[in-house]
Motif scaffolding. Structure first.
Motif, PDB file in Angstrom:
ATOM      1  N   LEU B 108       0.845  -1.193   0.000  1.00  7.75           N
ATOM      2  CA  LEU B 108       0.000   0.000   0.000  1.00  7.75           C
ATOM      3  C   LEU B 108       0.879   1.241   0.000  1.00  7.75           C
ATOM      4  CD1 LEU B 108      -2.838   1.081   0.092  1.00  7.75           C
ATOM      5  CD2 LEU B 108      -2.797   0.922   2.581  1.00  7.75           C
ATOM      6  N   GLN B 109       1.926   1.163   0.778  1.00 13.59           N
ATOM      7  CA  GLN B 109       2.872   2.266   0.861  1.00 13.59           C
ATOM      8  C   GLN B 109       3.471   2.552  -0.517  1.00 13.59           C
ATOM      9  OE1 GLN B 109       3.520   4.335   3.237  1.00 13.59           O
ATOM     10  NE2 GLN B 109       4.900   5.363   1.796  1.00 13.59           N
ATOM     11  N   ALA B 110       3.837   1.475  -1.224  1.00 15.50           N
ATOM     12  CA  ALA B 110       4.443   1.620  -2.555  1.00 15.50           C
ATOM     13  C   ALA B 110       3.457   2.269  -3.523  1.00 15.50           C
ATOM     14  CB  ALA B 110       4.894   0.269  -3.080  1.00 15.50           C
ATOM     15  N   ILE B 111       2.210   1.876  -3.407  1.00 19.41           N
ATOM     16  CA  ILE B 111       1.178   2.460  -4.277  1.00 19.41           C
ATOM     17  C   ILE B 111       1.032   3.952  -3.981  1.00 19.41           C
ATOM     18  CG2 ILE B 111      -1.291   2.483  -4.781  1.00 19.41           C
ATOM     19  CD1 ILE B 111      -1.280  -0.560  -4.330  1.00 19.41           C
ATOM     20  N   ASN B 112       0.983   4.267  -2.705  1.00 17.64           N
ATOM     21  CA  ASN B 112       0.883   5.673  -2.315  1.00 17.64           C
ATOM     22  C   ASN B 112       2.046   6.489  -2.856  1.00 17.64           C
ATOM     23  OD1 ASN B 112      -1.540   5.904  -0.844  1.00 17.64           O
ATOM     24  ND2 ASN B 112      -0.604   4.858   0.905  1.00 17.64           N
ATOM     25  N   THR B 113       3.239   5.948  -2.670  1.00 17.20           N
ATOM     26  CA  THR B 113       4.433   6.646  -3.142  1.00 17.20           C
ATOM     27  C   THR B 113       4.389   6.841  -4.655  1.00 17.20           C
ATOM     28  OG1 THR B 113       5.681   5.571  -1.375  1.00 17.20           O
ATOM     29  CG2 THR B 113       6.953   6.619  -3.141  1.00 17.20           C
ATOM     30  N   ALA B 114       3.991   5.774  -5.352  1.00 15.60           N
ATOM     31  CA  ALA B 114       3.925   5.855  -6.810  1.00 15.60           C
ATOM     32  C   ALA B 114       2.937   6.939  -7.236  1.00 15.60           C
ATOM     33  CB  ALA B 114       3.519   4.503  -7.388  1.00 15.60           C
ATOM     34  N   PHE B 115       1.851   7.026  -6.509  1.00 12.66           N
ATOM     35  CA  PHE B 115       0.855   8.044  -6.839  1.00 12.66           C
ATOM     36  C   PHE B 115       1.410   9.449  -6.578  1.00 12.66           C
ATOM     37  CE2 PHE B 115      -2.724  10.803  -5.507  1.00 12.66           C
ATOM     38  CZ  PHE B 115      -3.324  10.906  -6.753  1.00 12.66           C
ATOM     39  N   ASP B 116       2.069   9.605  -5.438  1.00 17.55           N
ATOM     40  CA  ASP B 116       2.671  10.909  -5.130  1.00 17.55           C
ATOM     41  C   ASP B 116       3.669  11.313  -6.215  1.00 17.55           C
ATOM     42  OD1 ASP B 116       1.163  10.917  -2.867  1.00 17.55           O
ATOM     43  OD2 ASP B 116       2.776  10.299  -1.520  1.00 17.55           O
ATOM     44  N   ASP B 117       4.441  10.328  -6.665  1.00 18.64           N
ATOM     45  CA  ASP B 117       5.420  10.592  -7.729  1.00 18.64           C
ATOM     46  C   ASP B 117       4.715  11.064  -8.989  1.00 18.64           C
ATOM     47  OD1 ASP B 117       7.423   9.852  -6.054  1.00 18.64           O
ATOM     48  OD2 ASP B 117       7.751   7.873  -6.939  1.00 18.64           O
ATOM     49  N   LEU B 118       3.579  10.452  -9.257  1.00 16.34           N
ATOM     50  CA  LEU B 118       2.822  10.818 -10.447  1.00 16.34           C
ATOM     51  C   LEU B 118       2.325  12.259 -10.338  1.00 16.34           C
ATOM     52  CD1 LEU B 118       1.376  10.199 -13.105  1.00 16.34           C
ATOM     53  CD2 LEU B 118      -0.484   9.180 -11.783  1.00 16.34           C
ATOM     54  N   VAL B 119       1.810  12.600  -9.163  1.00 14.27           N
ATOM     55  CA  VAL B 119       1.324  13.957  -8.929  1.00 14.27           C
ATOM     56  C   VAL B 119       2.453  14.959  -9.151  1.00 14.27           C
ATOM     57  CG1 VAL B 119       0.426  15.555  -7.199  1.00 14.27           C
ATOM     58  CG2 VAL B 119      -0.441  13.210  -7.306  1.00 14.27           C
ATOM     59  N   GLU B 120       3.597  14.593  -8.599  1.00 21.29           N
ATOM     60  CA  GLU B 120       4.791  15.418  -8.738  1.00 21.29           C
ATOM     61  C   GLU B 120       5.112  15.656 -10.216  1.00 21.29           C
ATOM     62  OE1 GLU B 120       7.384  17.602  -6.561  1.00 21.29           O
ATOM     63  OE2 GLU B 120       5.882  16.173  -5.767  1.00 21.29           O
ATOM     64  N   ALA B 121       5.118  14.562 -10.959  1.00 22.93           N
ATOM     65  CA  ALA B 121       5.455  14.630 -12.385  1.00 22.93           C
ATOM     66  C   ALA B 121       4.445  15.487 -13.143  1.00 22.93           C
ATOM     67  CB  ALA B 121       5.520  13.228 -12.976  1.00 22.93           C
ATOM     68  N   ALA B 122       3.188  15.349 -12.749  1.00 25.10           N
ATOM     69  CA  ALA B 122       2.139  16.108 -13.428  1.00 25.10           C
ATOM     70  C   ALA B 122       2.394  17.605 -13.279  1.00 25.10           C
ATOM     71  CB  ALA B 122       0.775  15.728 -12.865  1.00 25.10           C
ATOM     72  N   LYS B 123       2.910  17.982 -12.121  1.00 25.82           N
ATOM     73  CA  LYS B 123       3.205  19.398 -11.880  1.00 25.82           C
ATOM     74  C   LYS B 123       4.235  19.915 -12.871  1.00 25.82           C
ATOM     75  CE  LYS B 123       2.219  19.590  -6.933  1.00 25.82           C
ATOM     76  NZ  LYS B 123       2.888  19.251  -5.655  1.00 25.82           N
ATOM     77  N   THR B 124       5.274  19.102 -13.101  1.00 23.90           N
ATOM     78  CA  THR B 124       6.326  19.536 -14.024  1.00 23.90           C
ATOM     79  C   THR B 124       5.797  19.595 -15.448  1.00 23.90           C
ATOM     80  OG1 THR B 124       7.123  17.353 -14.661  1.00 23.90           O
ATOM     81  CG2 THR B 124       7.947  18.238 -12.574  1.00 23.90           C
ATOM     82  N   GLY B 125       4.835  18.739 -15.761  1.00 23.38           N
ATOM     83  CA  GLY B 125       4.259  18.761 -17.098  1.00 23.38           C
ATOM     84  C   GLY B 125       5.091  18.034 -18.138  1.00 23.38           C
ATOM     85  N   ASP B 126       6.179  17.417 -17.703  1.00 27.05           N
ATOM     86  CA  ASP B 126       7.039  16.674 -18.629  1.00 27.05           C
ATOM     87  C   ASP B 126       6.340  15.377 -19.058  1.00 27.05           C
ATOM     88  OD1 ASP B 126       8.992  15.302 -19.964  1.00 27.05           O
ATOM     89  OD2 ASP B 126      10.216  14.904 -18.177  1.00 27.05           O
ATOM     90  N   PRO B 127       5.952  15.307 -20.330  1.00 28.63           N
ATOM     91  CA  PRO B 127       5.141  14.172 -20.791  1.00 28.63           C
ATOM     92  C   PRO B 127       5.823  12.821 -20.559  1.00 28.63           C
ATOM     93  CG  PRO B 127       5.265  15.871 -22.471  1.00 28.63           C
ATOM     94  CD  PRO B 127       6.259  16.224 -21.417  1.00 28.63           C
ATOM     95  N   LYS B 128       7.117  12.771 -20.877  1.00 29.20           N
ATOM     96  CA  LYS B 128       7.826  11.508 -20.749  1.00 29.20           C
ATOM     97  C   LYS B 128       7.799  11.009 -19.307  1.00 29.20           C
ATOM     98  CE  LYS B 128      12.375   9.366 -21.328  1.00 29.20           C
ATOM     99  NZ  LYS B 128      11.792   8.336 -20.479  1.00 29.20           N
ATOM    100  N   GLN B 129       8.023  11.943 -18.388  1.00 26.63           N
ATOM    101  CA  GLN B 129       8.046  11.557 -16.977  1.00 26.63           C
ATOM    102  C   GLN B 129       6.653  11.156 -16.492  1.00 26.63           C
ATOM    103  OE1 GLN B 129       9.487  14.494 -14.095  1.00 26.63           O
ATOM    104  NE2 GLN B 129      10.777  12.871 -13.252  1.00 26.63           N
ATOM    105  N   ILE B 130       5.660  11.859 -16.985  1.00 28.60           N
ATOM    106  CA  ILE B 130       4.293  11.525 -16.585  1.00 28.60           C
ATOM    107  C   ILE B 130       3.948  10.098 -17.005  1.00 28.60           C
ATOM    108  CG2 ILE B 130       1.857  12.049 -16.981  1.00 28.60           C
ATOM    109  CD1 ILE B 130       2.628  14.985 -17.180  1.00 28.60           C
TER     110      ILE B 130
END
Lengths: 219, 219
Positions: B108-130
């Motif tokens: 569950l922790q890993a899923i949460n972290t992965a989601f947070d990472d995604l949110v982070e990436a979305a902020k940058t707007g970098d398509p590849k990273q998203i």
DNA sequence: TACAGTTGAACTGTACTACAGTTTGGTTCA
DNA sequence: TGAACCAAACTGTAGTACAGTTCAACTGTA
């Protein structure tokens, strides 16, 4: 039905044929687990060039029957407890995932037929055929997932598993096997998904235990 | 922690390195879908023998990025509607199967972290990273299945999918993507499996539609 | 006797050359 | 315009060669 139906040019390479042939031999036990596939020896014996054998073995690698080790070449996979465990875990996940779905009529039909075939095979007592039918039955269950890619993946695992069973010369007790599968079929037929899932889990669990026991004895 | 931790001799072959390198280039779009990998050209350019390239490409075939056609050699896979459909169906089956299980705390922790990472990436707007984070999030969900073999299988599909997304240069709308994933995470966190399954199915469904639309536009 | 070190045969990984058969794109011809 | 033909490019396969690695047998030593 054209008059040319079934007529087809040979559309395959030497390497591909060799890969198929080698796969058969390995499944038949000509090479045991951990054995190396010596390129020069095979090439000389079959009268082909070494690079052709090398390519054939690379194709063979796709089936999962061999893996490459640096400077040792292709090695036939071995049924370690970890391998067996991982294989059965994946099977359990896929089959139970399939069991919670409602099979379409033709899928249910296929499962029934596969079970009947298994019963038939059990009567003959031919171990090889029993294993074949057993695996085919489980493949039929997975088909309920309606995913060609998962079907293929499962089929690859089946190939690997059949090899393990071959080398461990599984001592099956036909009646018991039929009984174990019958409860699964009954649950599916009855549309009782929870029970189907439980029975499949139980069946796979006992299977893996049995196999690991064989493994331990083999050592 | 041994004093020799991390020390390792280079244990790989030229062909393996070439395969890795070629995979990178293909993923980066150096070769488009349907392109042939010409052995002589690559061999000459990289200064290795043709049979070494040939072997590298066979290894590459294991990743699913290319397939062989007789007398045409290796061809980069193409995102046909059928391929995409099959890929997403398999994903849907695996992810929903994972969602009905109760994740262990670290999962569950890993899923949460992965989601947070995604949110982070979305902020940058970098398509590849998203895209990377998006796929990593789904991989984290599949991990709940507790099957290394299914993890590997899913990872292979992810590689293929990432390639498709690369060549179709997916136009993502970051906020929407985050929103779609947030409902999934919420359902998982809440332990509401039915809702998690439903949200995942819906998400994958809209994804495949979006991708097929891109495919149609591309034509 | 147990064990470290040495040696050599067998084998893999890679390179290079060669050639028959197939594919492909262009060109000619009807 | 379309069919037939042709040459170049490329794949599939064979065969040779050799450096580097593995492995098992042998040797010498404590």
């Amino acid at each position: 039905m054209s008059a040319l139906d079934g007529l087809e040019v040979r559309r395959t390479t030497t390497a591909q044929q060799l890969a198929d042939g080698l796969a058969d031999r390995i499944m038949a036990g000509a090479f045991g687990p951990g054995d190396r596939l010596r390129e020069s020896a095979i090439a000389a014996e079959l009268g082909v060039a070494r690079n052709t054998i090398r390519e054939a073995v690379r194709i063979l690698e796709l089936t999962g029957l061999v893996r490459y080790e640096v400077n040792r070449g292709a090695v036939v996979i071995a049924p370690t407890p970890e391998n067996v465990e991982a294989l059965y875990t994946a099977r359990e996940r896929l089959e139970t995932a399939a069991a919670v779905r409602t099979p379409r009529p033709e899928q249910l039909q296929a499962i029934n037929t596969a079970f009947d075939d298994l019963v038939e095979a059990a009567k003959t007592g031919d171990p090889k055929q029993i294993v074949d039918r057993d695996l085919a039955f489980h493949q039929a269950i997975v088909t309920t997932l309606d995913s060609s890619r998962l079907d293929d993946f499962y089929a690859a695992m089946t190939k690997e598993l059949r090899f393990y069973l071959t080398v461990l010369s599984k001592d099956d007790t036909p009646d018991e096997i039929v009984a174990e599968h019958r409860v699964i079929v009954d649950a599916i037929r009855a549309g009782d998904r929870d029970r189907a899932v439980a029975e499949i889990s139980a069946h796979i669990d006992t299977s893996v235990q049995r196999l690991k026991q064989l493994l331990a004895d083999d050592r």
